[in-house]
Design an enzyme around this catalytic site. Structure first.
Site, mmCIF file in Angstrom:
data_model
loop_
_atom_site.group_PDB
_atom_site.id
_atom_site.type_symbol
_atom_site.label_atom_id
_atom_site.label_comp_id
_atom_site.label_asym_id
_atom_site.label_seq_id
_atom_site.Cartn_x
_atom_site.Cartn_y
_atom_site.Cartn_z
ATOM 1 N N GLU A 34 0.871 -1.166 0.000
ATOM 2 C CA GLU A 34 0.000 0.000 0.000
ATOM 3 C C GLU A 34 0.918 1.228 0.000
ATOM 4 O OE1 GLU A 34 -2.760 0.341 3.281
ATOM 5 O OE2 GLU A 34 -3.501 2.253 2.507
ATOM 6 N N ARG A 41 5.337 -12.799 9.566
ATOM 7 C CA ARG A 41 5.991 -11.542 9.242
ATOM 8 C C ARG A 41 7.314 -11.430 9.992
ATOM 9 N NH1 ARG A 41 3.758 -6.334 9.390
ATOM 10 N NH2 ARG A 41 1.882 -7.126 8.460
ATOM 11 N N LYS A 53 4.639 0.739 8.977
ATOM 12 C CA LYS A 53 4.725 2.040 8.318
ATOM 13 C C LYS A 53 4.074 3.126 9.155
ATOM 14 C CE LYS A 53 3.232 0.056 4.611
ATOM 15 N NZ LYS A 53 2.562 -0.173 3.338
#
Ligand code: ATP
Ligand code: MG
Length: 552
Positions: free
Chosen positions: A34, A259, A269
């Site tokens: 994104e 992850r 982020k």
């Protein structure tokens, strides 16, 4: 790029199986960031996994911007992401934007409505939450669930036209309010947001939700294996539901993996953006940031990052990797590549009182004690030199083998020098150390008369060039707080130390991104932001030693 055969993992096994059974002739993966921030080392894990998996089986990987949320996304991020993926060494097959599929997604939503599989709901966010139920209780059906297909088509059309305010209405999938999987309890698939989109501008005021958009994006592109992180495991039934009910021709398969988390590192982020916005760091590419841009400016190489990502492997359960492991891989890479040199970070002057005033000698110093193929360089030596402040002590403790009154040490690649005297300023700080040298003891002369216990580095005062050195410690103290809320209180106040010192004159023309090993200090990279015509700035990438061992 290296010819890599990655080690076996469960995702690779699925791919092998799918190719063998003929389910797919060719595999297609994608990396779907994104564009709401810069990429970080966690993304690198996903990039390496997706691109190398496709590479290995002669498939394709797309770069797709998952830009379905107009509020947080920006073109600056799109550009940085492309740059970072390329810098890591990967070339995508197709470059796509999810926002280019808005029309197609809208049509699929219409299809769901026409099939009686989606409805417009007027409940507000709190009410929807309240109706959703819990893990132990089923949800309650929305009073709007029974709207007719005609009514839903009309309302959805009016949502699209902008007749309603944000949050006034949503489109929901009609699945099962009693499902044990909460994600299947009539999830929202479209919401209203009167916001300008970085790509589509003001064309749309309704935007698809991730769980609806992502499977459609994958299917449109013919992605065969859609790899995502573990928190989406519970969303997989919804992913499959969307693929089937929207009658997508291509049937991608979602596969989840753990992850990457690293000790003393924030890896989201949202949090990294907070560090930038709060000016805790000097931008997304601050060398303390775990972003790809930050690691690049710090001096990490793509090779080191790729090797790190391969070594951590692909697993089905979350874990935290020791930050020293990343350091291991940059040392391993730079040990072979970085020229050796000397730099004095906290200088103190020494005068060799028995060395002739105007004499300059060019000493031949080997670039690597382990690797003769790295050759030698010529380093000027004269009466006045700089050494490291900490390499002299007036009253040394036991086992201090460096300079102190009466003690003799080797100057790296040069001579033995003996401390005779020193001068202090008014504040009592030592400002000058006086030594004598012994011409018999020149390095490489085969001198065996006596031994010294310490070897220290130095630079010749006349030819040395001033330089700035930036030393780093982890930005975050201790483990990241689970809540994430208080991580701003865990900022290490000593994460950056800026020093003014000297480098050997022979590297004065170093360019941005040039990397060196400074004797005893570690690996350094010429900083791209603060270096100017007048001034070289070196970022310490990593110090020389670590006790960390990689388990093979
Ligand atoms: P963040 O929470 O940092 O914003 P994200 O998952 O929301 O991360 P995306 O831009 O959606 O970020 O991620 C793009 C891809 O990178 C996704 O497939 C995601 O699963 C993967 N990814 C993101 N963070 C990590 C991580 N720490 N380890 C491995 N893969 C990751
Ligand atoms: Mg995200």
């Amino acid at each position: 790029m290296e010819n890599i055969t990655t080690s076996s993992n469960f995702i690779k096994n699925i791919v092998i199986e799918d190719l063998k059974s003929g389910k797919h002739q060719e595999i297609v993966t994608r990396f779907p960031p994104e564009p709401n921030g810069y990429l970080h080392i966690g993304h690198a894990k996903s990039i390496v996994l997706n691109f190398e998996l496709a590479d290995e089986f002669k498939g394709k990987t797309n770069l797709r911007f998952d830009d379905t949320n107009p509020i947080k996304e920006d073109t600056e991020y799109v550009e940085s992401i492309e740059e970072d993926v390329r810098w890591l060494g990967f070339q995508w097959e197709g470059l796509y934007f999810a926002s280019n599929y808005f029309e197609e997604m809208y049509n699929r939503a219409l299809l769901l409505i026409k099939k009686g599989k989606a409805y417009v709901c007027d409940l507000n966010a709190d009410e929807i939450k309240e109706h959703r139920g819990t893990l132990t209780e089923p949800g309650k059906e929305s009073p709007y669930r029974k709207r007719t297909i005609e009514e839903n088509l009309e309302l959805f059309e009016r949502m699209k036209k902008g007749e309603f305010k944000d949050g006034e209405k949503v489109l929901r999938a009609k699945i099962d309010m009693a499902s044990p999987n909460i994600n299947m309890r009539d999830p929202i698939i479209y919401r209203i947001a009167h916001a300008s989109h970085h790509n589509t501008g003001d064309k749309w005021c309704i935007y698809p939700m991730y769980d609806f958009a992502h499977p459609i994006e994958d299917a449109i592109e013919g992605v065969t294996h859609s790899i995502c992180t573990l928190e989406f495991e519970d969303h997989r039934p919804l992913y499959d539901w969307v693929i089937n009910e929207c009658e997508m021709e291509s049937k991608p398969r979602q596969i989840e993996f753990a992850r990457l988390n690293i000790t003393n590192t924030v890896m989201s982020k949202r949090k990294l953006k907070l560090l930038v916005d709060e000016n805790v760091v000097d931008g997304w590419d601050d060398p303390r940031m775990p972003t790809i841009a930050g690691l690049r400016r710090r001096g990490y190489t793509p090779e080191a990052i790729r090797n790190f990502c391969r070594a951590i492997g692909v697993a089905k359960s979350n874990s935290t990797v020791d930050g020293q492991m990343l350091e291991h891989f940059i040392r391993e890479d730079l040990n072979l590549k970085a020229p050796r040199t000397m730099g004095v970070l906290r200088p103190i002057k020494i005068i060799i009182t028995n060395y002739p005033e105007d004499k300059v000698e060019m000493l031949e110093i080997e670039n690597s004690p382990d690797d003769p193929s790295m050759g030698k360089r010529l380093v000027p030596f004269s009466r006045e030199l700089y050494i490291e402040e900490e390499d002299f002590m007036e009253n040394p403790p036991k086992k201090y083998f460096r300079l102190f009154p009466g003690n003799e040490v080797r100057l790296k690649g040069a001579y033995f020098v003996k401390c005779e005297n020193f001068i202090k300023d008014k504040e009592g700080r030592v400002v000058e150390v006086h030594c004598t040298y012994d011409p018999e003891t020149k390095s490489g002369s085969g001198f065996t008369g006596r031994k010294v216990k310490g070897t220290i580095h130095w630079v010749d005062a006349k030819s040395a060039v001033p330089a700035e050195f930036r030393l780093y410690e982890p930005l975050i103290l201790d483990e990241e707080n689970e809540e994430g809320k208080t991580f701003l209180n865990q900022i290490n106040p000593n994460s950056l130390e800026v020093l003014q010192g000297f480098i050997e004159g022979n590297i004065k023309d170093a360019k941005i991104q040039d990397k060196f090993q400074f004797f005893r200090h570690g690996y350094f990279n010429v900083d791209s932001k603060y270096t100017s015509e007048q001034r070289l700035v070196f970022n310490r990438i990593v110090s020389l030693k670590s006790s960390f061992k990689i388990e093979k």
